[in-house]
Design a protein around this motif. Structure first.
Motif, PDB file in Angstrom:
ATOM      1  N   ARG A 178       0.983  -0.346   0.390  1.00 34.31           N
ATOM      2  CA  ARG A 178       0.085  -0.049  -0.080  1.00 34.31           C
ATOM      3  C   ARG A 178       0.895   1.305   0.024  1.00 34.31           C
ATOM      4  N   ALA A 179       2.064   1.093   0.859  1.00 32.21           N
ATOM      5  CA  ALA A 179       2.450   2.292   0.804  1.00 32.21           C
ATOM      6  C   ALA A 179       3.650   2.433  -0.283  1.00 32.21           C
ATOM      7  N   CYS A 180       3.460   1.557  -0.511  1.00 30.44           N
ATOM      8  CA  CYS A 180       4.316   1.854  -2.334  1.00 30.44           C
ATOM      9  C   CYS A 180       3.586   2.281  -3.860  1.00 30.44           C
ATOM     10  N   ALA A 181       2.330   1.608  -3.375  1.00 29.93           N
ATOM     11  CA  ALA A 181       1.405   2.076  -4.283  1.00 29.93           C
ATOM     12  C   ALA A 181       1.390   3.710  -4.318  1.00 29.93           C
ATOM     13  N   ILE A 182       0.227   4.387  -3.199  1.00 31.81           N
ATOM     14  CA  ILE A 182       0.845   5.544  -2.501  1.00 31.81           C
ATOM     15  C   ILE A 182       1.417   6.202  -3.140  1.00 31.81           C
ATOM     16  N   GLU A 183       2.499   6.196  -2.258  1.00 33.96           N
ATOM     17  CA  GLU A 183       3.895   6.495  -3.272  1.00 33.96           C
ATOM     18  C   GLU A 183       4.396   6.499  -4.700  1.00 33.96           C
ATOM     19  N   THR A 184       3.641   6.029  -5.506  1.00 29.97           N
ATOM     20  CA  THR A 184       3.732   5.768  -6.915  1.00 29.97           C
ATOM     21  C   THR A 184       2.820   6.718  -7.238  1.00 29.97           C
ATOM     22  N   LEU A 185       1.779   6.804  -6.860  1.00 28.79           N
ATOM     23  CA  LEU A 185       0.454   7.618  -7.274  1.00 28.79           C
ATOM     24  C   LEU A 185       0.292   9.299  -7.008  1.00 28.79           C
ATOM     25  N   LYS A 186       1.150   9.845  -6.259  1.00 27.04           N
ATOM     26  CA  LYS A 186       1.725  11.156  -5.545  1.00 27.04           C
ATOM     27  C   LYS A 186       2.472  11.059  -6.497  1.00 27.04           C
ATOM     28  N   VAL A 187       3.464  10.059  -7.328  1.00 28.72           N
ATOM     29  CA  VAL A 187       4.593  10.965  -8.603  1.00 28.72           C
ATOM     30  C   VAL A 187       3.453  11.067  -9.347  1.00 28.72           C
ATOM     31  N   ILE A 188       2.659  10.058  -9.921  1.00 26.12           N
ATOM     32  CA  ILE A 188       1.960  10.578 -11.194  1.00 26.12           C
ATOM     33  C   ILE A 188       0.990  11.713 -11.231  1.00 26.12           C
ATOM     34  N   MET A 189       0.478  11.698  -9.986  1.00 25.21           N
ATOM     35  CA  MET A 189      -0.469  13.249  -9.790  1.00 25.21           C
ATOM     36  C   MET A 189       0.446  14.803 -10.076  1.00 25.21           C
ATOM     37  N   LYS A 190       1.666  14.397  -9.016  1.00 24.73           N
ATOM     38  CA  LYS A 190       2.371  15.139  -8.890  1.00 24.73           C
ATOM     39  C   LYS A 190       3.175  15.754 -11.126  1.00 24.73           C
ATOM     40  N   GLU A 191       2.778  14.486 -11.444  1.00 25.94           N
ATOM     41  CA  GLU A 191       3.289  14.690 -13.192  1.00 25.94           C
ATOM     42  C   GLU A 191       2.324  15.138 -13.501  1.00 25.94           C
ATOM     43  N   ILE A 192       0.476  14.721 -13.033  1.00 25.73           N
ATOM     44  CA  ILE A 192      -0.675  15.751 -14.075  1.00 25.73           C
ATOM     45  C   ILE A 192      -0.312  16.984 -13.856  1.00 25.73           C
ATOM     46  N   GLY A 193      -0.504  17.168 -11.965  1.00 25.22           N
ATOM     47  CA  GLY A 193      -0.218  18.452 -12.030  1.00 25.22           C
ATOM     48  C   GLY A 193      -1.561  19.446 -12.241  1.00 25.22           C
ATOM     49  N   ASP A 194      -1.422  20.414 -12.633  1.00 27.47           N
ATOM     50  CA  ASP A 194      -3.180  21.079 -13.131  1.00 27.47           C
ATOM     51  C   ASP A 194      -3.570  21.161 -14.355  1.00 27.47           C
ATOM     52  N   SER A 195      -2.668  20.154 -15.317  1.00 28.03           N
ATOM     53  CA  SER A 195      -3.525  20.217 -16.266  1.00 28.03           C
ATOM     54  C   SER A 195      -4.904  19.082 -16.356  1.00 28.03           C
ATOM     55  N   PHE A 196      -5.100  19.419 -17.774  1.00 27.27           N
ATOM     56  CA  PHE A 196      -6.652  18.331 -17.761  1.00 27.27           C
ATOM     57  C   PHE A 196      -5.998  17.303 -18.638  1.00 27.27           C
ATOM     58  N   PHE A 197      -6.603  16.791 -18.476  1.00 21.24           N
ATOM     59  CA  PHE A 197      -6.622  14.902 -19.287  1.00 21.24           C
ATOM     60  C   PHE A 197      -7.874  14.781 -19.371  1.00 21.24           C
ATOM     61  N   SER A 198      -7.337  12.560 -20.251  1.00 17.94           N
ATOM     62  CA  SER A 198      -8.971  12.624 -20.681  1.00 17.94           C
ATOM     63  C   SER A 198      -8.341  10.767 -20.134  1.00 17.94           C
ATOM     64  N   ILE A 199      -9.553  10.534 -19.716  1.00 18.25           N
ATOM     65  CA  ILE A 199     -10.138   9.084 -18.935  1.00 18.25           C
ATOM     66  C   ILE A 199     -10.433   7.982 -19.776  1.00 18.25           C
ATOM     67  N   LEU A 200     -10.011   6.747 -19.812  1.00 21.14           N
ATOM     68  CA  LEU A 200     -10.224   5.691 -20.154  1.00 21.14           C
ATOM     69  C   LEU A 200     -10.224   5.110 -19.223  1.00 21.14           C
ATOM     70  N   VAL A 201     -11.607   3.984 -19.883  1.00 14.21           N
ATOM     71  CA  VAL A 201     -12.358   3.188 -18.193  1.00 14.21           C
ATOM     72  C   VAL A 201     -12.991   2.103 -19.096  1.00 14.21           C
ATOM     73  N   ASP A 202     -12.410   0.604 -18.604  1.00 13.95           N
ATOM     74  CA  ASP A 202     -13.273  -0.700 -18.831  1.00 13.95           C
ATOM     75  C   ASP A 202     -13.518  -1.762 -18.157  1.00 13.95           C
ATOM     76  N   GLU A 203     -13.847  -2.439 -18.621  1.00 10.16           N
ATOM     77  CA  GLU A 203     -14.743  -3.502 -17.350  1.00 10.16           C
ATOM     78  C   GLU A 203     -14.323  -5.354 -18.100  1.00 10.16           C
ATOM     79  N   SER A 204     -14.080  -5.721 -17.065  1.00 10.21           N
ATOM     80  CA  SER A 204     -13.363  -7.003 -17.443  1.00 10.21           C
ATOM     81  C   SER A 204     -13.542  -7.694 -15.735  1.00 10.21           C
TER      82      SER A 204
END
Length: 536
Positions: A12-38
Motif C-alpha cells: 500500500r505504501a508503494c502504491a501511495i507513493e507511486t500515485l503521488k508521483v503520477i499526480m505530481k506529473e499531472i499537476g493542474d493540467s487537463f487529462f482524458s479518462i480511459l475506462v473499461d470493465e472486465s
C-alpha cells in the motif's frame, strides 16, 4: 516480513507513493479518462481506470491509477465510481478533456451512457470511440455476415482445437514440420541463416484480438502440409472412432479449393489491417497518425480490389499444385456442396471473384468507412491542421480557430483574437526554423516546442497541441491492465482482496515510476500508517 498485514501495508505504501508521483506529473493540467470493465478470476466485475495527459516534457503519457470492484455496471454507477476515483486523487472532473471506451452501450450510449453523463457535466470532455476496437468490430462484421468466411473461420477453429488440444498431436506437428524444413534446406528450397526457419506451431487466436487471427492463419498456411499429415495419422491411429471420423471430415474439408481460397484471401486482408491493428496498440499514438493509418489501410484494400484478383488466383493455383489440392475449372458451374440437381446459375469464376473476393473487400471497406466516421468530424479535421508534416502543409488558421471554439474554458471568446494573432506569428516562426522541418506528428511537435522553449513564446498554441494529444485513440493501456490483473490475481491466488490487488497492480504496471521512488520515502510512508513495535 512474513506477516500478511505487514506485506499489505508495504504494498500500500508503494502504491501511495507511486500515485503521488503520477499526480505530481499531472499537476493542474487537463487529462482524458480511459475506462473499461472486465471480470477477474473470481468472476468479480472490475473497472480499470487510466489517465492520459501530456507531461512537462511534451510527451503523451497514459498512467494506470487504479482498479475498482463494481457491483453495478449501469452508467450512473460507473459515473459515480469515476468521480469518486478522481476525488480520491484530488483531481477535478472539470479538467476532463477526453473520454475513451470500448463502445459498450452502458459506456457510449447516446442518451444515458457514461459518455453522455460526463459530457452533460463537462461539455469539453469529447468522446472518441477506441480506434482499435472499431477495427476489430469491422473485421468481426465481415466474418459473421459473409457465409463463406463464417464457415471458414468455424472450420479453422475446429481444426485448431483438434490439433491444439493434444500435446501429443502438437509434438507430432512440430516433428513433421521440422523434417520438412530439413528436407527443404537439403534441396535448396529454403535459405539458411540466423533467425530463419524458426519453429512454427499451432497458434490459438483470441476472439477479442483479431490481430491474433492473422498470425494463426499465417501459421496454418505455412505448415499446411504438416497439418494434413497429422490429420492422416489421427485417421489411422486415434483410439476413438469419433476422433478418426472427425479427422477424416476435417482433412476432406481443408483439401478443397474453397478452403485454400478463403485462407489466402483472409491472410491478405488481415495482413493489410494487421499493421493498423499493431500501430493502434501504441501508448503514444495520436489521432492524426491513427487517421493516416486508417486511410492507408482503406487505400490498400481498394488497390487489392482493383488489381489483386489475378495475383491472388495465381498464388492459390501455385499452392494447390504444390500440395495436390484439386483446382477447379473456373468456367464450370459453381457447386455449393448442397445439390447438383438444381444446377448453378453462376460459374466458379463469378462466385469466387464476385461473390467472395469483391464482396468481402467491399464489406470490409464499407464497415471501415462506417465505423471510423469520427475522422470526418469538425474537431478532428481541425486537429489535422496542427500536423507538422511536410513543413506544416496542412496548417490553416481558420480550421484551428474552430478547434479552439470547442474548448471555451481554455479559450474564452475574449481571447480568440489574441489566439489568431499568435497562430499567425507561430507558423511564420516554425516554418523558418530548420529544427521543425522533419517532424512526423503531433507528439514530435510537442517535444520540439519544449526543447526549443517555444511553448513559452506561444503558450496558447501549445495548449491547443496538448488538447489534441490528450484525446485518446485506443484503450490498449486499460486492456493491458486486465492482462496484468490475471498475473496478480491467479487461480492459485483467487481470494485476494480488492484493495491489495489494486495496490499490487499500481506498483506492477507503473514500475518505471515505482523504480524512481527511494526506499526511504516508502519506509516513511509505512511508518506513518500506524504505530510500530520496532523501528525499521
Amino acid at each position: 516480513m512474513k506477516s500478511s498485514s505487514i506485506q499489505k501495508d508495504i504494498v500500500r505504501a508503494c502504491a501511495i507513493e507511486t500515485l503521488k508521483v503520477i499526480m505530481k506529473e499531472i499537476g493542474d493540467s487537463f487529462f482524458s479518462i480511459l475506462v473499461d470493465e472486465s471480470r477477474d478470476v473470481s468472476c468479480k466485475e472490475q473497472m480499470a481506470f487510466v489517465l492520459r495527459f501530456v507531461n512537462d516534457k511534451g510527451l503523451v503519457v497514459e498512467r494506470f491509477v487504479g482498479i475498482k470492484h463494481v457491483d453495478d455496471t449501469s452508467s450512473l454507477s460507473l459515473k459515480a465510481y469515476v468521480y469518486s476515483m478522481l476525488s480520491n486523487h484530488e483531481l477535478s472532473f472539470s479538467k476532463i478533456r477526453g473520454q475513451g471506451y470500448d463502445g459498450a452501450s452502458n459506456m457510449r450510449g447516446a442518451f444515458n451512457g457514461l459518455k453522455t453523463l460526463i459530457v452533460n457535466d463537462v461539455p469539453s470532455a469529447y468522446y472518441v470511440h477506441c480506434f482499435a476496437h472499431q477495427l476489430q468490430l469491422a473485421l468481426v462484421f465481415v466474418a459473421k455476415n459473409h457465409h463463406d468466411i463464417n464457415d471458414f473461420f468455424e472450420l479453422t477453429s475446429r481444426l485448431l482445437n483438434m490439433i491444439g488440444s493434444s500435446y501429443k498431436r502438437r509434438d507430432k506437428l512440430r516433428d513433421k514440420q521440422a523434417t520438412r524444413v530439413v528436407e527443404a534446406l537439403a534441396h535448396g528450397d529454403l535459405e539458411s541463416g540466423t533467425g530463419l526457419n524458426q519453429e512454427i506451431g499451432i497458434k490459438q487466436p483470441s476472439d477479442t484480438r483479431w490481430g491474433s487471427h492473422y498470425g494463426s492463419l499465417l501459421n496454418i498456411k505455412t505448415i499446411y502440409p504438416s497439418i494434413c499429415e497429422v490429420l492422416e495419422d489421427i485417421m489411422e491411429d486415434a483410439n476413438s472412432q469419433d476422433h478418426r471420423s472427425e479427422a477424416r471430415r476435417m482433412l476432406k474439408s481443408i483439401l478443397t479449393f474453397d478452403f485454400v481460397f478463403c485462407l489466402h484471401l483472409m491472410v491478405d486482408i488481415l495482413g493489410i489491417t494487421n499493421e493498423l491493428n499493431t500501430t493502434l496498440q501504441r501508448k503514444d499514438q495520436d489521432i492524426i497518425n491513427a487517421m493516416h493509418q486508417v486511410r492507408a489501410s482503406k487505400e490498400r484494400l481498394q488497390e487489392t480490389r482493383n488489381e489483386g484478383w489475378q495475383p491472388l488466383l495465381s498464388n492459390i493455383t501455385s499452392f494447390c499444385n504444390k500440395y495436390d489440392v484439386e483446382i477447379l475449372n473456373m468456367e464450370h458451374p459453381y457447386y455449393n456442396g448442397i445439390s447438383r440437381r438444381k444446377g448453378s446459375k453462376v460459374s466458379n469464376s463469378h462466385h469466387y471473384q464476385v461473390d467472395v473476393f469483391y464482396s468481402v473487400i467491399d464489406m470490409q471497406l464499407q464497415e471501415l468507412n462506417n465505423r471510423f466516421t469520427e475522422a470526418n468530424t469538425t474537431l478532428l479535421l481541425s486537429i489535422a491542421s496542427l500536423c507538422p508534416r511536410q513543413c506544416f502543409k496542412s496548417f490553416q488558421v481558420d480550421e484551428i480557430m474552430k478547434m479552439a471554439e470547442f474548448y471555451p474554458v481554455e479559450f474564452p471568446s475574449t481571447e480568440l483574437e489574441a489566439l489568431r494573432g499568435q497562430l499567425q506569428n507561430y507558423i511564420k516562426d516554425v516554418r523558418g526554423d530548420a529544427r521543425f522541418n522533419d517532424l512526423k506528428g503531433l507528439g514530435d511537435l510537442a517535444k520540439q516546442m519544449i526543447e526549443t522553449s517555444k511553448h513559452q513564446i506561444y503558450p496558447k498554441v501549445y495548449v491547443l497541441l496538448k488538447l489534441a494529444l490528450t484525446l485518446p485513440v485506443a484503450t490498449s493501456t486499460v486492456e493491458r491492465a486486465f492482462s496484468a490483473m490475471k498475473l496478480i490475481k491467479s487461480d492459485l491466488r483467487n481470494k485476494m482482496g480488492d484493495d491489495f490487488m489494486c495496490n499490487c497492480l499500481i506498483s506492477y504496471i507503473e514500475k518505471d515510476v515505482f523504480d524512481s521512488i527511494s526506499n526511504d520515502t516508502i519506509l516513511e510512508n509505512f511508518r506513518g500508517m500506524k504505530d510500530r513495535r520496532d523501528e525499521l
